[in-house]
Motif scaffolding. Structure first.
Motif, mmCIF file in Angstrom:
data_model
loop_
_atom_site.group_PDB
_atom_site.id
_atom_site.type_symbol
_atom_site.label_atom_id
_atom_site.label_comp_id
_atom_site.label_asym_id
_atom_site.label_seq_id
_atom_site.Cartn_x
_atom_site.Cartn_y
_atom_site.Cartn_z
ATOM 1 N N MET A 1 92.264 11.680 64.495
ATOM 2 C CA MET A 1 93.311 12.262 65.341
ATOM 3 C C MET A 1 94.420 12.911 64.519
ATOM 4 S SD MET A 1 93.488 9.394 68.376
ATOM 5 C CE MET A 1 95.161 9.816 68.890
ATOM 6 N N ASP B 1 98.335 18.443 71.252
ATOM 7 C CA ASP B 1 97.276 17.694 70.569
ATOM 8 C C ASP B 1 97.235 16.281 71.144
ATOM 9 O OD1 ASP B 1 95.287 16.908 68.884
ATOM 10 O OD2 ASP B 1 96.557 16.720 67.111
ATOM 11 N N LYS C 1 92.503 15.368 75.939
ATOM 12 C CA LYS C 1 91.985 16.709 76.238
ATOM 13 C C LYS C 1 91.861 16.995 77.732
ATOM 14 C CE LYS C 1 91.804 16.756 71.858
ATOM 15 N NZ LYS C 1 93.148 16.736 71.283
ATOM 16 N N ASP D 1 95.384 22.254 69.705
ATOM 17 C CA ASP D 1 94.477 21.719 68.692
ATOM 18 C C ASP D 1 93.121 21.357 69.297
ATOM 19 O OD1 ASP D 1 94.024 21.075 66.012
ATOM 20 O OD2 ASP D 1 94.293 18.938 66.399
ATOM 21 N N ASN D 2 92.121 21.315 68.441
ATOM 22 C CA ASN D 2 90.762 20.865 68.831
ATOM 23 C C ASN D 2 90.122 21.754 69.894
ATOM 24 O OD1 ASN D 2 92.475 17.981 68.480
ATOM 25 N ND2 ASN D 2 90.629 18.206 67.236
HETATM 26 CA CA CA Z 1 93.830 16.868 67.113
#
Ligand code: CA
Length: 221
Positions: A42, A144, A147, A170-171
């Motif tokens: 993370m 971040d 999700k 992010d991601n």
């Molecule tokens: Ca992340």
């Protein structure tokens, strides 16, 4: 692992860090401590943190928001480059993870730049907008966190950043799973759908970077 740049060979990743990473001693120690954490992936990649620092310096950013703090590495990176009167509003739900963050922020002498709020991010974001009337007052937002709520965080952050301000998500590759023909995990589908929605969102200018686990930049028009 999402805290190293996707698609780079180990050799090239190591080279990238060897010849370009400038990381403060306190950031390095926080990153190393977090590497032994069960949720270590993370933590954002160090080259990604350095990229955000460069962006914030280019923007002369003073007010930023962070949705998802974890052990505080990205907020520390941001705090290092904000001016003395700069402020980060940092949102997380975990007292346990952010206790590590607070320790390093204190050590780095940046704790007074960071307004940490422990509550579900959606509630904190709504509070900033509706109770504190902070719409259009942030220069930068970094999303971040969980999700499944990315679309909600994106909409709130779009209201909180000023025109010309930047949102970083992010991601957005989800370890490559967003590109698979049959997405089985609901939280991957959510990010995939949001990626497509942002592609055609005329409220923002965008760039999707193959940095770390995919970072989408959206500049509010
Ligand atoms: Ca992340």
């Amino acid at each position: 692992m999402s805290n190293k740049s996707i698609g780079l060979s180990d050799d090239l990743q190591e080279y990238l860090l060897d010849v370009s990473l400038r990381e403060s001693d306190v950031m390095r120690r926080l990153r190393v401590e977090t590497m032994s954490h069960p949720q270590a992936d993370m933590q954002i990649a160090p080259e990604q943190a350095q990229f955000f620092q460069l962006l914030l310096q280019l923007m002369d950013a003073r007010r930023t928001i962070e949705v998802g703090v974890f052990t505080g590495y990205s907020a520390l990176a941001v705090a290092e480059v904000l001016p003395e009167d700069g402020r980060i509003t940092a949102l997380d739900i975990s007292e346990e993870y952010t206790a590590v963050a607070r320790r390093y922020w204190e050590e780095a002498g940046v704790a007074d730049k960071i307004d940490l709020r422990i509550a579900p991010a959606q509630e904190s974001l709504a509070h900033l907008l509706e109770t504190e009337n902070l719409a259009a007052s942030y220069d930068f937002a970094f999303i971040d966190a969980d999700k499944s709520n990315y679309p909600i965080y994106y909409e709130h952050c779009l209201r909180l950043v000023r025109p010309g301000g930047l949102i970083a998500l992010d991601n957005t590759f989800r370890d490559g799973r967003v590109a698979q023909p049959d997405i089985e995990e609901e939280s991957v589908q959510v990010v995939h759908d949001l990626n497509k929605a942002i592609h055609s969102d005329d409220r923002v200018d965008i760039s999707m970077l193959p940095l770390a686990d995919g970072v989408t930049l959206a500049r509010k028009r």
